[in-house]
Design a protein around this motif. Structure first.
Motif, short mmCIF file in Angstrom:
data_model
loop_
_atom_site.label_atom_id
_atom_site.label_comp_id
_atom_site.label_asym_id
_atom_site.label_seq_id
_atom_site.Cartn_x
_atom_site.Cartn_y
_atom_site.Cartn_z
N LEU A 44 0.83 -1.20 0.00
CA LEU A 44 0.00 0.00 0.00
C LEU A 44 0.86 1.25 0.00
CD1 LEU A 44 -1.46 -2.23 2.14
CD2 LEU A 44 -3.25 -0.48 2.01
N ALA A 45 0.49 2.20 -0.82
CA ALA A 45 1.04 3.55 -0.75
C ALA A 45 0.27 4.32 0.32
CB ALA A 45 0.92 4.24 -2.09
N LEU A 46 0.81 5.43 0.76
CA LEU A 46 0.11 6.23 1.76
C LEU A 46 -1.25 6.70 1.22
CD1 LEU A 46 0.19 7.44 4.56
CD2 LEU A 46 1.51 9.37 3.65
N SER A 47 -1.33 6.93 -0.09
CA SER A 47 -2.58 7.37 -0.70
C SER A 47 -3.65 6.28 -0.69
CB SER A 47 -2.34 7.84 -2.13
OG SER A 47 -1.73 6.82 -2.90
N ASP A 48 -3.27 5.02 -0.40
CA ASP A 48 -4.27 3.95 -0.24
C ASP A 48 -4.90 3.98 1.14
OD1 ASP A 48 -3.89 2.75 -2.81
OD2 ASP A 48 -2.03 1.84 -2.07
N ILE A 49 -4.31 4.74 2.04
CA ILE A 49 -4.76 4.76 3.44
C ILE A 49 -5.47 6.07 3.77
CG2 ILE A 49 -4.02 4.54 5.85
CD1 ILE A 49 -1.57 2.99 4.78
N VAL A 50 -4.94 7.19 3.29
CA VAL A 50 -5.56 8.50 3.53
C VAL A 50 -5.63 9.25 2.21
CG1 VAL A 50 -4.81 8.66 5.94
CG2 VAL A 50 -3.32 9.53 4.12
N SER A 51 -6.39 10.35 2.20
CA SER A 51 -6.60 11.11 0.97
C SER A 51 -5.37 11.93 0.59
CB SER A 51 -7.80 12.06 1.16
OG SER A 51 -7.46 13.09 2.08
N ALA A 52 -5.39 12.42 -0.65
CA ALA A 52 -4.28 13.26 -1.13
C ALA A 52 -4.16 14.53 -0.30
CB ALA A 52 -4.48 13.60 -2.60
N ASP A 53 -5.29 15.16 0.06
CA ASP A 53 -5.25 16.36 0.89
C ASP A 53 -4.67 16.06 2.27
OD1 ASP A 53 -6.22 18.08 -1.00
OD2 ASP A 53 -8.29 18.02 -0.31
N TYR A 54 -5.01 14.91 2.81
CA TYR A 54 -4.49 14.52 4.11
C TYR A 54 -2.97 14.43 4.06
CZ TYR A 54 -5.02 12.32 8.74
OH TYR A 54 -5.00 12.05 10.09
N ILE A 55 -2.44 13.86 2.97
CA ILE A 55 -0.99 13.73 2.82
C ILE A 55 -0.33 15.10 2.74
CG2 ILE A 55 0.85 12.88 1.31
CD1 ILE A 55 -1.08 10.59 0.53
N VAL A 56 -0.94 16.01 1.98
CA VAL A 56 -0.40 17.37 1.87
C VAL A 56 -0.35 18.05 3.23
CG1 VAL A 56 -0.84 19.67 0.91
CG2 VAL A 56 -1.10 17.66 -0.53
N ALA A 57 -1.38 17.79 4.06
CA ALA A 57 -1.49 18.47 5.35
C ALA A 57 -0.50 17.94 6.38
CB ALA A 57 -2.91 18.34 5.89
N LEU A 58 0.03 16.74 6.18
CA LEU A 58 0.97 16.17 7.14
C LEU A 58 2.31 16.92 7.09
CD1 LEU A 58 0.27 12.38 6.50
CD2 LEU A 58 -0.22 13.62 8.62
N GLU A 59 3.08 16.78 8.15
CA GLU A 59 4.39 17.43 8.23
C GLU A 59 5.39 16.72 7.31
OE1 GLU A 59 8.00 18.06 11.48
OE2 GLU A 59 5.95 17.68 12.18
N HIS A 60 6.03 17.51 6.45
CA HIS A 60 7.02 16.98 5.51
C HIS A 60 8.40 17.50 5.86
CE1 HIS A 60 3.33 16.28 3.32
NE2 HIS A 60 3.96 15.68 2.34
N SER A 61 9.40 16.63 5.75
CA SER A 61 10.80 17.07 5.79
C SER A 61 11.33 16.97 4.36
CB SER A 61 11.62 16.19 6.73
OG SER A 61 11.74 14.88 6.21
N VAL A 62 12.63 17.14 4.20
CA VAL A 62 13.22 17.07 2.86
C VAL A 62 12.97 15.72 2.22
CG1 VAL A 62 15.39 17.11 1.58
CG2 VAL A 62 14.99 18.78 3.39
N SER A 63 13.03 14.64 3.02
CA SER A 63 12.97 13.30 2.44
C SER A 63 11.79 12.47 2.91
CB SER A 63 14.26 12.54 2.77
OG SER A 63 14.40 12.38 4.18
N SER A 64 11.06 12.91 3.92
CA SER A 64 10.08 12.03 4.54
C SER A 64 8.80 12.77 4.91
CB SER A 64 10.66 11.38 5.81
OG SER A 64 11.79 10.59 5.50
N ILE A 65 7.77 11.98 5.19
CA ILE A 65 6.50 12.48 5.69
C ILE A 65 6.28 11.87 7.07
CG2 ILE A 65 4.00 12.61 5.32
CD1 ILE A 65 4.56 12.09 2.33
N ARG A 66 5.98 12.70 8.04
CA ARG A 66 5.70 12.19 9.39
C ARG A 66 4.23 11.81 9.42
NH1 ARG A 66 7.96 11.80 14.19
NH2 ARG A 66 6.69 11.96 16.07
#
Length: 289
Positions: A44-66
């Protein structure tokens, strides 16, 4: 590649891996479920678990998503993954989580419809819109000619000095600049900023390199304070340094005379004169989109 975490069910019936090293939240296998023989049940990709907007709203670093806490198995053949809940307030409070629930036998996501999830998704949609609007404005500002700040604030002047340096300096690829902003003398925290100004100009504890200065205080006051501080400078003390000052172009001779004995080379960033973006810097910026 190299999973960040892995869980093995009692008896070895299932193995689940999470994320890839140095790229948490990215890729087609942020969660991968295997059976006891090592056969992949589902990735599963993260987009299989939560929506695209949800992913955008999460905290991002240079290489990762928390995006998650510590996952665990439930005794009913389920996998529970605590998902970070985006916080529109961003007030430094502790993270909260909602449980994403996956069925191990086929990898189906069976959570996401509860009122708590709906509230989290609504918050995420709002945050995602704000982020996209901010990124759009940042892109427009990066492309457009640079002028001085619309608001006379410390943060705006620091940002202006940094961007002006990268647009103006011949060695912008290999160098950087310190930035110092003198506060308004009526501000209760003014004294600290004059201390920073003195340290930047007179400290002998580091190589000065390139320094940039601006002032919230009126320009005449700013010039007077710099002149008073540099009266204590030794001859040639700033030799080899480059000094940029946010000031009208007409003020350059005055500033050069103030710095004359220090040996520094002095330049101005005129806030009223637009500085175009470098074509090669713009090309590199647009190629990352």
């Amino acid at each position: 590649m190299a999973p960040v975490d892995a869980l093995i069910a009692d008896g070895g019936k299932y193995l689940v891996t999470f994320d890839n090293w140095h790229s948490m939240g990215y890729g087609p296998n942020v969660v991968a479920i295997y059976d006891g023989h090592g056969q992949l049940i589902r990735a599963l990709a993260l987009s299989d678990i939560v929506s695209a907007d949800y992913i955008v709203a999460l905290e991002h670093s240079v290489s990762s998503i928390r995006w998650r806490g510590e996952p665990h198995f439930a005794p009913t053949g389920l996998l529970v993954i605590p998902i970070v809940v985006p916080d529109a307030q961003d007030d430094g409070k502790e993270e909260t989580y909602l449980d994403a629930v996956l069925r191990l036998s086929d990898g189906s996501v069976i959570s996401g419809s509860s009122p708590d999830w709906q509230r989290a998704e609504a918050t995420a949609q709002s945050m995602a819109r704000q982020k996209r609007d901010y990124e759009k404005q940042a892109k427009q500002a990066f492309i457009a000619p640079l002028l001085g700040p619309n608001e006379n604030t410390e943060r705006n002047w620091h940002d202006y000095l940094t961007e002006a340096f990268y647009r103006s300096s011949p060695n912008w690829k290999d160098a950087s600049t310190s930035t110092t902003v003198l506060r308004d003398p009526s501000a209760p925290n003014y004294a600290a900023s004059e201390g920073w100004l003195r340290d930047a100009l007179l400290s002998l504890d580091y190589e000065h390199g390139t320094m940039s200065f601006a002032s919230i205080a009126p320009f005449d006051f700013f010039v007077a304070r710099m002149k008073a501080i540099l009266a204590d400078a030794k001859s040639g003390q700033l030799k080899g340094s480059k000094v940029y000052v946010a000031a009208p172009t007409s003020a350059l001779p005055l500033l050069q005379s103030i710095f004359a004995k220090t040996g520094a080379k002095v330049f101005v960033f005129d806030p009223n004169s637009p500085i175009p973006q470098r074509p090669d810097r713009l090309k590199r910026y647009l190629s990352r989109e």
